[in-house]
Design an enzyme around this catalytic site. Structure first.
Site, PDB file in Angstrom:
ATOM      1  N   TYR A 268       0.874  -1.104   0.040  1.00 51.55           N
ATOM      2  CA  TYR A 268       0.016   0.081   0.256  1.00 51.55           C
ATOM      3  C   TYR A 268       0.980   1.342   0.421  1.00 51.55           C
ATOM      4  CZ  TYR A 268      -3.262   3.992   1.559  1.00 51.55           C
ATOM      5  OH  TYR A 268      -3.980   4.906   1.655  1.00 51.55           O
ATOM      6  N   LEU A 269       2.076   1.085   0.619  1.00 50.77           N
ATOM      7  CA  LEU A 269       2.798   2.183   0.930  1.00 50.77           C
ATOM      8  C   LEU A 269       3.855   2.437  -0.019  1.00 50.77           C
ATOM      9  CD1 LEU A 269       3.667   1.951   4.411  1.00 50.77           C
ATOM     10  CD2 LEU A 269       2.402   3.594   3.791  1.00 50.77           C
TER      11      LEU A 269
END
Lengths: 208, 208
Positions: A124-125
């Protein structure tokens, strides 16, 4: 100021739209489904239908500022993280450039500058990181806001916003929305990357 | 020519390494685990341990050309598609630039220029697309090879390689490896994007 909010049906997005309206701006709420337009229309807010998985360039015509607050959310798989959080954001930037938009504000995440340090949310990051990097290189005036852990209580109206990294903490989604609205017509917020947490600074004192 | 193969334990990667050795190049097989080095060492092939999820910049010292043939494979989730196929590739490019590498060859995929047209593999094609775009903008001399559906029979030594799109079809992994090896010292392969399928052109006649 005509402000397109991408992801207006989301938890931050809809608060951004309403606060923009309250402040006298001219928000346009981009949502995916017809039935999501009603709650905005009731308040006299302009809406536009747009699906991040199709062509949504029509939504950007005549827009001054874009707020990208869309996210695939926690209930979908990592495939949707690529498709929405990363590529939906990048296509929004390209659409904005093509339409002559000047300022692009994105809701990123703390940790998006150092995805490798994380485990469960690393992918996600990375997706947020990749979108942020695309924005920085886009030529658009950018404001990248990286909040900490998002919470759903009422906003406090006070935050800690910094161009430096901050020790991880929480922030209310309503306060994130307020900071975005404050950034919309703040020249000092342009071409900046901020971390955002709950704190002591009144939102109306930011970007001065 | 010292050629670092990232993903040397993979189905294409290990064939690239062996064919490079056969052709008189100086391949370095980057693998993740000590036990994966043995089959290369037996053949006198240099190995280096490197994990795409950690710092692997040491592997790029003194390297002339990088072949990125790593992939998270079909058995892992889309989170690994971001982490390996996209970000492992992008970090390889950054490591290559920092180390003064000249030429970077990547195994991409047909469809990586138009992910939206696909359904099940859209996220995968976006990840490949994003890596390819990063390479094109990197300043490295690049060769982007986009094979069709990969198969595991013996290579035929003949392919259809084109700078244009081609109607979707199959290609043997061994032939992909042969094309990569042919591209390693072919000036004409630099700064090009190719689609690759089975076909009628002998690999040794490519890039002339």
């Amino acid at each position: 100021m005509k402000v397109l909010v991408v992801g207006a049906n989301g938890q931050i997005g809809h608060q951004v739209v309403e606060k923009l309206k309250d402040k006298g701006h001219d928000p346009v709420a981009m949502v995916r489904k017809e039935e999501q337009t009603e709650k905005f229309k009731e308040k006299g807010i302009e809406t536009v239908l747009g699906n991040l998985q199709e062509d949504f360039s029509h939504a950007f015509e005549g827009v001054d500022t874009v707020v990208f607050a869309a996210g695939s959310g926690g209930d979908t798989g990592a495939d949707m993280t690529i498709i929405i959080d990363q590529e939906g954001a990048i296509e929004s930037m390209e659409n904005a450039k093509d339409a002559g938009v000047r300022h692009f504000i994105i809701v990123s995440s703390m940790g998006a500058d150092t995805p490798k340090e994380y485990d469960d949310i690393k992918h996600y990051l990375y997706a947020k990181h990749r979108a942020d990097e695309h924005l920085k290189a886009s030529g658009l005036d950018y404001t990248i806001i990286r909040p900490g852990m998002l919470e759903n209580e009422s906003g406090t109206g006070k935050v800690s916003l910094s161009e430096e990294n901050q020790e991880f903490g929480n922030v209310q989604r309503e306060d994130v929305a307020s900071v975005i609205v404050q950034a919309v017509d703040a020249g000092k917020a342009e071409n900046k990357v901020y971390t955002l947490l709950e704190g002591d600074t009144p939102v109306e004192d930011l970007f001065k």
